[in-house]
Design a protein around this motif. Structure first.
Motif, PDB file in Angstrom:
ATOM      1  N   ILE A 314      50.657  15.732  65.469  1.00 29.86           N
ATOM      2  CA  ILE A 314      52.109  15.601  65.436  1.00 29.86           C
ATOM      3  C   ILE A 314      52.627  16.122  64.100  1.00 29.86           C
ATOM      4  CG2 ILE A 314      54.068  14.015  65.627  1.00 29.86           C
ATOM      5  CD1 ILE A 314      52.306  12.159  67.275  1.00 29.86           C
ATOM      6  N   GLU A 315      53.451  17.158  64.152  1.00 25.48           N
ATOM      7  CA  GLU A 315      54.022  17.774  62.953  1.00 25.48           C
ATOM      8  C   GLU A 315      55.540  17.628  62.991  1.00 25.48           C
ATOM      9  OE1 GLU A 315      52.433  19.112  60.453  1.00 25.48           O
ATOM     10  OE2 GLU A 315      50.542  20.022  61.112  1.00 25.48           O
ATOM     11  N   HIS A 316      56.149  17.419  61.831  1.00 30.94           N
ATOM     12  CA  HIS A 316      57.592  17.256  61.728  1.00 30.94           C
ATOM     13  C   HIS A 316      58.184  18.386  60.900  1.00 30.94           C
ATOM     14  CE1 HIS A 316      56.898  13.156  63.172  1.00 30.94           C
ATOM     15  NE2 HIS A 316      55.925  13.099  62.277  1.00 30.94           N
ATOM     16  N   THR A 317      59.273  18.967  61.383  1.00 30.25           N
ATOM     17  CA  THR A 317      60.020  19.944  60.607  1.00 30.25           C
ATOM     18  C   THR A 317      61.477  19.496  60.571  1.00 30.25           C
ATOM     19  OG1 THR A 317      60.703  21.364  62.447  1.00 30.25           O
ATOM     20  CG2 THR A 317      58.511  21.749  61.532  1.00 30.25           C
ATOM     21  N   GLU A 318      62.298  20.223  59.828  1.00 27.04           N
ATOM     22  CA  GLU A 318      63.711  19.865  59.728  1.00 27.04           C
ATOM     23  C   GLU A 318      64.408  19.997  61.077  1.00 27.04           C
ATOM     24  OE1 GLU A 318      67.084  18.491  57.794  1.00 27.04           O
ATOM     25  OE2 GLU A 318      65.052  18.673  56.998  1.00 27.04           O
ATOM     26  N   ALA A 319      64.004  21.009  61.870  1.00 27.85           N
ATOM     27  CA  ALA A 319      64.717  21.304  63.111  1.00 27.85           C
ATOM     28  C   ALA A 319      64.140  20.607  64.335  1.00 27.85           C
ATOM     29  CB  ALA A 319      64.731  22.817  63.352  1.00 27.85           C
ATOM     30  N   ILE A 364      61.829  18.016  70.769  1.00 23.64           N
ATOM     31  CA  ILE A 364      60.377  17.805  70.667  1.00 23.64           C
ATOM     32  C   ILE A 364      59.713  18.874  71.528  1.00 23.64           C
ATOM     33  CG2 ILE A 364      58.447  16.239  71.083  1.00 23.64           C
ATOM     34  CD1 ILE A 364      61.794  14.640  70.958  1.00 23.64           C
ATOM     35  N   VAL A 365      58.791  19.631  70.951  1.00 19.72           N
ATOM     36  CA  VAL A 365      58.060  20.666  71.685  1.00 19.72           C
ATOM     37  C   VAL A 365      56.601  20.233  71.798  1.00 19.72           C
ATOM     38  CG1 VAL A 365      57.330  23.075  71.736  1.00 19.72           C
ATOM     39  CG2 VAL A 365      59.601  22.486  70.885  1.00 19.72           C
ATOM     40  N   ALA A 366      56.123  20.103  73.042  1.00 23.20           N
ATOM     41  CA  ALA A 366      54.741  19.683  73.280  1.00 23.20           C
ATOM     42  C   ALA A 366      53.946  20.872  73.801  1.00 23.20           C
ATOM     43  CB  ALA A 366      54.700  18.534  74.279  1.00 23.20           C
ATOM     44  N   ILE A 408      61.384  18.676  75.135  1.00 20.60           N
ATOM     45  CA  ILE A 408      61.986  17.368  75.398  1.00 20.60           C
ATOM     46  C   ILE A 408      63.109  17.170  74.389  1.00 20.60           C
ATOM     47  CG2 ILE A 408      61.579  14.872  75.526  1.00 20.60           C
ATOM     48  CD1 ILE A 408      58.567  15.574  75.893  1.00 20.60           C
ATOM     49  N   THR A 409      64.244  16.706  74.842  1.00 27.57           N
ATOM     50  CA  THR A 409      65.304  16.301  73.911  1.00 27.57           C
ATOM     51  C   THR A 409      65.468  14.799  74.017  1.00 27.57           C
ATOM     52  OG1 THR A 409      67.069  16.651  75.534  1.00 27.57           O
ATOM     53  CG2 THR A 409      66.501  18.499  74.106  1.00 27.57           C
ATOM     54  N   ARG A 410      65.665  14.170  72.881  1.00 31.44           N
ATOM     55  CA  ARG A 410      65.795  12.712  72.864  1.00 31.44           C
ATOM     56  C   ARG A 410      66.865  12.316  71.854  1.00 31.44           C
ATOM     57  NH1 ARG A 410      63.614   8.138  70.345  1.00 31.44           N
ATOM     58  NH2 ARG A 410      63.113   6.417  71.761  1.00 31.44           N
ATOM     59  N   GLN A 411      67.712  11.405  72.260  1.00 32.26           N
ATOM     60  CA  GLN A 411      68.817  10.974  71.405  1.00 32.26           C
ATOM     61  C   GLN A 411      68.282  10.286  70.152  1.00 32.26           C
ATOM     62  OE1 GLN A 411      71.164   7.777  73.053  1.00 32.26           O
ATOM     63  NE2 GLN A 411      73.017   8.486  72.066  1.00 32.26           N
ATOM     64  N   ARG A 412      68.832  10.687  69.017  1.00 37.36           N
ATOM     65  CA  ARG A 412      68.431  10.058  67.756  1.00 37.36           C
ATOM     66  C   ARG A 412      69.578   9.189  67.265  1.00 37.36           C
ATOM     67  NH1 ARG A 412      66.672  13.451  62.448  1.00 37.36           N
ATOM     68  NH2 ARG A 412      68.843  14.106  62.547  1.00 37.36           N
ATOM     69  N   MET A 413      69.338   7.885  67.187  1.00 40.24           N
ATOM     70  CA  MET A 413      70.368   6.933  66.775  1.00 40.24           C
ATOM     71  C   MET A 413      70.174   6.444  65.346  1.00 40.24           C
ATOM     72  SD  MET A 413      72.266   6.835  69.420  1.00 40.24           S
ATOM     73  CE  MET A 413      73.345   5.478  69.049  1.00 40.24           C
TER      74      MET A 413
END
Length: 516
Positions: A314-319, A364-366, A408-413
């Motif tokens: 699992i990698e995280h980027t700004e976008a 999220i790209v899997a 996948i798109t997921r709402q960020r609250m």
């Protein structure tokens, strides 16, 4: 499915773990000094209008102004502005009758922000998103107050029923009940949890929310912006409100006050469930006792291992967030396609869990293992949608692209939950490099020379066992033997397993450390 809520109270705040069939799926952290949480209501002061963005920046007391877009104004924005000013200046004992409030005409969807907030007024706003990174909170003027079975929205008379209630007869029944008991100037949304509930239960929930609105009205009286008008319930009670159902079989709390509050809340909303709350006071940390700590350490980090031997990166980027699926040594058959499908299905279940657990949002790209058959790709898509049904955040899953990627798109609250499961190496301090043995040997020799020159005798040198073996290698012609001859001193060497590889210390004849 068995659901358990484990609540750990600590001086810095409250941690809440949601377990489904003993597996950790959500982890929430409520800090003791938490503010600007989703659902909180503030009296804000419009600071700046940005026509190019069709938005406004509003001061709600945060270090950075909050963001309010025109699309979040609500059709009843003019009514809200009128209500806010009227409530602030109202001197009527007990407040004016909201049922007699005259609602203003709705604003148009394609309007401009300066047409509504041109005078930079004070306005009642609700936190839509918590502050994230360098951004202030995001606001909404579409005020909503959620209850156990219904949600009320002031300034309209619309009654809506959750689409998740599939029975048309049940939908009609609930609509008729709410229309009969609904106060004027309030819209009502009937939640999925209301299915099968009677009029008395719905009416009680509705009355409690109307009383909350009266509290807001009272708190606005003589208020000066920026000011908090109403706090959302604590994370514990809001989770119980949204999640509590027949599947819940245990709630464990290690704080007496939270235990009493939780028990009272459940007795009010679901009396038959009051016995599932228990107070934990057995000495060992509550998260250790129920296996939460172990799961947290295993689930967070760049690599997530699956029971079969497959693993996720699992990698995280700004976008966006990128998840790579690797098969490891898993093999269920001699068929490569079948192996890929089985691994991908196992990975999909864990990915759905990770999205909830870390509260990942945005894109999220899997990258799943390549499969050739279209029916297998369809199976994976259906499985992923099924695994994500329990996710309360709004989300969308797209079919696998021709490059083998699932988006996948997921709402960020709120900010994603990121727990660091690694420590900086004490030897290399995170650089990935340590001094070579020769360099370390020279450093020790230089310090020896300095100490003996300054009249230190009978020295003891303590080093890591590997360094001990290096310095004593050869016995007669070892480095230690050469030092004894060179300095004409008896130098003792000790191995200490508590030292890191490049650590060493000198001690005098009284076994006291010599500080260099």
């Amino acid at each position: 499915m068995n659901k358990e809520l484990i609540i750990n109270s600590a001086p810095q705040g409250v941690e809440i773990a949601l377990l489904e069939d003993k597996k950790l799926v959500e982890l929430h952290n409520e800090k003791a000094d938490a503010s600007f949480a989703v659902g909180d209501l503030y009296l804000g002061k419009v600071r700046k209008l940005i026509p190019g963005l069709n938005a406004a920046f509003v001061d709600v007391g945060f270090e950075k102004d909050a963001f309010l877009h025109y699309t979040d104004l609500s059709p009843y924005a003019k009514s809200l502005l009128k209500f806010t000013q009227q409530a602030i200046s109202d001197q009527t004992p007990g407040g004016f009758d909201f049922g007699k409030f005259e609602v203003e005409p709705e604003i148009i969807k394609t309007g401009k922000i300066n047409e509504v907030l041109g005078g930079k007024p004070n306005v009642l706003v609700q936190i839509l998103k918590e502050p994230i990174a360098a951004k202030g909170p995001r606001l909404s003027c579409e005020i909503s107050l959620p209850g156990r079975f219904v949600v009320i929205t002031p300034f309209n008379d619309v009654v809506a029923v959750s689409r998740k209630i599939h029975s048309s007869d049940e939908r009609k029944r609930l609509q008729k009940i709410i229309e009969a008991i609904k106060p004027k100037n309030f819209g009502v949304i009937v939640r999925t949890a209301a299915e099968g509930k009677n009029t008395a239960e719905l009416h009680e929930d509705l009355i409690a929310l109307v009383e909350t609105w009266k509290t807001i009205q009272q708190n606005l009286k003589n208020a000066v912006a920026p000011a908090k008008i109403l706090s959302e319930q604590t994370k514990t009670t809001s989770m119980l409100r949204d999640l509590l159902n027949a599947d819940f079989n245990r709630i464990v709390v290690n704080d007496k006050n939270i235990f009493n509050d939780t028990k009272n809340y459940i007795q009010r909303i679901a009396p038959d469930k009051a016995d599932i709350v228990s107070y934990y006071h057995n000495g060992a940390p509550i998260f250790d006792q129920f296996g939460v700590t172990k799961q947290v350490k295993a689930a967070f980090g760049k690599t997530v291992n699956l029971p079969s031997g497959a693993y996720l990166i699992i990698e995280h980027t700004e976008a966006l967030h990128v998840i790579d699926v690797n098969s490891g040594y898993k093999s269920v058959s001699n068929n490569q396609e079948q192996n890929a499908l089985e691994t991908n299905l196992e990975a999909a279940e864990e990915i759905a869990r990770q999205l909830r657990l870390r509260d990942l949002g945005g894109i999220i790209v899997a990258d799943f293992i390549d499969m050739k058959l279209p029916e297998n790709k369809k199976k994976l898509l259906d499985a992923m949608e099924g695994f994500m049904k329990t996710d309360r955040a709004k989300h969308a899953v797209l079919p696998i692209s021709k490059f083998g990627l699932m988006q996948i798109t997921r709402q960020r609250m709120k900010p994603e939950l990121n727990i660091n499961t690694m420590e900086v190496c004490p030897s290399c301090h995170g650089t990935g490099k340590i001094s070579s043995s020769l360099v370390l040997e020279d450093e020790i020799e230089k310090n020896l020379n300095y100490l003996i020159t300054h009249k230190h005798n009978n020295l003891t040198l303590a080093v890591h066992p590997i360094m001990y073996a290096y310095l004593t290698k050869g016995w007669i012609f070892s480095k230690l033997w050469k030092w004894k001859r060179q300095f004409k001193q008896n130098i003792k060497l000790q191995a200490n397993t508590g030292y890191h590889l490049t650590e060493f210390h000198f001690f005098d004849q009284h076994e006291e450390e010599i500080k260099l």
